[in-house]
Motif scaffolding. Structure first.
Motif, PDB file in Angstrom:
ATOM      1  N   HIS A 254       0.912  -1.023   0.359  1.00 10.07           N
ATOM      2  CA  HIS A 254      -0.027   0.092   0.092  1.00 10.07           C
ATOM      3  C   HIS A 254       0.775   1.567   0.108  1.00 10.07           C
ATOM      4  N   PRO A 255       0.283   2.285  -0.950  1.00  9.96           N
ATOM      5  CA  PRO A 255       1.411   3.483  -1.102  1.00  9.96           C
ATOM      6  C   PRO A 255       1.373   4.226   0.245  1.00  9.96           C
ATOM      7  N   CYS A 291     -11.179   6.138  -2.164  1.00  8.11           N
ATOM      8  CA  CYS A 291      -9.835   5.622  -1.498  1.00  8.11           C
ATOM      9  C   CYS A 291      -9.060   7.243  -0.537  1.00  8.11           C
ATOM     10  N   HIS A 294      -6.342   9.479  -1.258  1.00  6.49           N
ATOM     11  CA  HIS A 294      -6.242   9.477  -2.091  1.00  6.49           C
ATOM     12  C   HIS A 294      -5.505  10.983  -2.694  1.00  6.49           C
ATOM     13  N   CYS A 297      -1.588  10.592  -2.664  1.00  5.33           N
ATOM     14  CA  CYS A 297      -1.227   8.917  -2.953  1.00  5.33           C
ATOM     15  C   CYS A 297      -0.166   9.516  -4.491  1.00  5.33           C
ATOM     16  N   LYS A 299      -0.115   7.459  -6.246  1.00  3.61           N
ATOM     17  CA  LYS A 299      -0.186   6.616  -7.081  1.00  3.61           C
ATOM     18  C   LYS A 299      -1.530   6.922  -7.875  1.00  3.61           C
ATOM     19  N   ALA A 300      -2.673   7.746  -7.294  1.00  7.55           N
ATOM     20  CA  ALA A 300      -4.119   7.585  -7.238  1.00  7.55           C
ATOM     21  C   ALA A 300      -3.938   7.552  -8.767  1.00  7.55           C
ATOM     22  N   HIS A 301      -5.109   6.488  -9.299  1.00  7.18           N
ATOM     23  CA  HIS A 301      -5.533   7.063 -10.649  1.00  7.18           C
ATOM     24  C   HIS A 301      -6.801   7.126 -10.774  1.00  7.18           C
ATOM     25  N   CYS A 304      -9.091   5.998  -8.033  1.00  3.91           N
ATOM     26  CA  CYS A 304      -9.165   6.316  -6.306  1.00  3.91           C
ATOM     27  C   CYS A 304      -9.782   6.690  -5.788  1.00  3.91           C
ATOM     28  N   CYS A 324      -6.539  -1.166  -1.489  1.00  2.00           N
ATOM     29  CA  CYS A 324      -6.158  -0.489  -3.188  1.00  2.00           C
ATOM     30  C   CYS A 324      -5.963  -1.151  -3.957  1.00  2.00           C
ATOM     31  N   TRP A 325      -6.063   0.089  -4.587  1.00  2.00           N
ATOM     32  CA  TRP A 325      -6.419  -0.359  -6.509  1.00  2.00           C
ATOM     33  C   TRP A 325      -5.239  -0.226  -7.282  1.00  2.00           C
ATOM     34  N   LEU A 326      -4.457  -0.728  -6.840  1.00  2.00           N
ATOM     35  CA  LEU A 326      -3.282  -1.025  -7.539  1.00  2.00           C
ATOM     36  C   LEU A 326      -3.339  -2.331  -7.924  1.00  2.00           C
TER      37      LEU A 326
HETATM   38 FE1  SF4 Z   1      -3.203   4.893  -4.253  1.00  2.00          FE
HETATM   39 FE2  SF4 Z   1      -5.422   4.892  -5.282  1.00  2.00          FE
HETATM   40 FE3  SF4 Z   1      -4.268   2.579  -3.367  1.00  2.00          FE
HETATM   41 FE4  SF4 Z   1      -5.257   3.993  -2.404  1.00  2.00          FE
HETATM   42  S1  SF4 Z   1      -6.739   3.136  -3.803  1.00  2.00           S
HETATM   43  S2  SF4 Z   1      -4.091   3.753  -2.079  1.00  2.00           S
HETATM   44  S3  SF4 Z   1      -4.602   6.617  -4.030  1.00  2.00           S
HETATM   45  S4  SF4 Z   1      -3.097   3.859  -5.639  1.00  2.00           S
END
Ligand code: SF4
Length: 331
Positions: A254-255, A291, A294, A297, A299-301, A304, A324-326
């Motif tokens: 997780h970021p 999230c 976000h 973060c 890495k937000a996409h 998120c 996490c959506w990653l």
């Molecule tokens: Fe970052 Fe998206 Fe993962 Fe949240 S879900 S930690 S915003 S990449």
């Protein structure tokens, strides 16, 4: 860790206040403490760590209210005990005999006008009324020795002890009735780094000797890496990652976990660049949609900002969960 569970928390929700001014402090918290393990709980201030400790022990004071979920204690050799349904008397016995707590700043909560002896024996007097006075004193001496304090300090007042010794007395008190679970909420935060580690090393030794399980709460993830078996990371009132301590250290998924790891210097192993986490944790009354991490973060996409990621195993068969959506796909 494959040991059997001793404490299971499922779908726990806690709010502060009700109606339009109410805020969600904990959401859908699922967590298991296994017998004999040290489970670390990490996160910045306001992430919900202490609220979780108060909710599990039913010490939440108003306006805190548990709005959903279950907390079960699995008594060795007996069926599960539903902590949220215990009567006041059963809860009182449960709290010291089965589960004890060392709170934040506990070392300053010793009564300044009573000796260590009187404070340790008071616990025994209240919960073991059949114990004779000489037995209580002998047990108090034994407890002090257990936490590395000479028995002649039994007659000392709290102001005659160092901060580290006062914290050890609090740990001795928590262990007085040989509980199965000890919850420690930032117990060493007020101590210097050397003293923190001395006390934690001792706690781990005591755990091996007495076989209790520990939930250790702190914002300092480097302490948890060193002293925990497993770590759960909290953000915005939710668990966002949980895994073995070495997995979190070597390969945080997780970021936010990654950001926490880069916020504290590690005492051992390779040096890490300290980059911290941009921004500040969200206020409970203004939790971001999707999230909650976000806005901070890197890495937000796409999903998120509007879909909440669910805690799930990124790879089948792994003893690790990440929200996490990653690592998972939106439904
Ligand atoms: Fe970052 Fe998206 Fe993962 Fe949240 S879900 S930690 S915003 S990449």
């Amino acid at each position: 860790m494959t040991a059997e569970p001793i404490l299971t928390i499922s779908g726990l929700n806690v709010d502060y206040g009700t109606g339009p001014t109410g805020v969600h402090a904990l959401r859908d918290v699922d967590l298991t403490l296994h017998r004999g393990e040290v489970l670390g709980l990490a996160g910045e201030s306001g992430s919900g760590k202490s609220t979780l400790a108060y909710a599990v022990t039913r010490l939440l004071s108003p306006p805190g209210v548990i709005t959903g979920g279950d907390v079960h204690y699995h008594r060795p050799g007996a069926g599960p005990v539903d902590i949220l349904s215990l009567s006041p008397d059963a809860l009182r016995a449960f709290r010291w005999q089965e589960l004890s707590i060392v709170f934040q700043g506990a070392m300053n909560s010793l009564n300044p006008v009573h000796t260590v002896h009187s404070q340790l024996t008071d616990v025994l007097k209240a919960h073991r009324p059949a114990m004779r006075s000489a037995e209580r004193t002998a047990r108090a001496e034994e407890l002090l020795t257990l936490v590395g304090i000479s028995r002649d300090r039994l007659t000392a007042y709290p102001h005659q002890l160092s901060g580290g010794m006062r914290q050890r007395v609090m740990i001795a008190m928590a262990l007085a009735l040989e509980p199965e679970i000890v919850i420690m909420d930032e117990p060493t935060t007020a101590l210097d780094v050397v003293m923190q580690r001395q006390i934690l090393r001792q706690l781990v030794r005591l755990r091996e000797q007495l076989s209790f399980s520990v939930v250790f709460i702190t914002h300092d993830i480097s302490l948890l890496i060193e002293f925990s078996d497993r770590i759960a990371i909290m953000y915005g009132g939710r668990i966002v990652e949980q895994a073995g301590a070495s997995e979190i250290y070597r390969d945080p998924r997780h970021p936010y976990s990654e950001g926490l790891l880069h916020s504290f210097p590690a005492l051992h192993g390779p040096r890490r660049e300290l980059t911290g986490i941009p921004g500040t944790p969200p206020h409970l009354s203004a939790m971001p949609a999707g999230c909650a991490f976000h806005p901070r973060c890197g890495k937000a996409h796409d999903p998120c900002a509007d879909q909440i990621p669910v805690l799930a195993r990124p790879e089948a068969g792994q003893d690790r969960e990440v929200a996490c959506w990653l690592h998972t796909r939106p439904a």
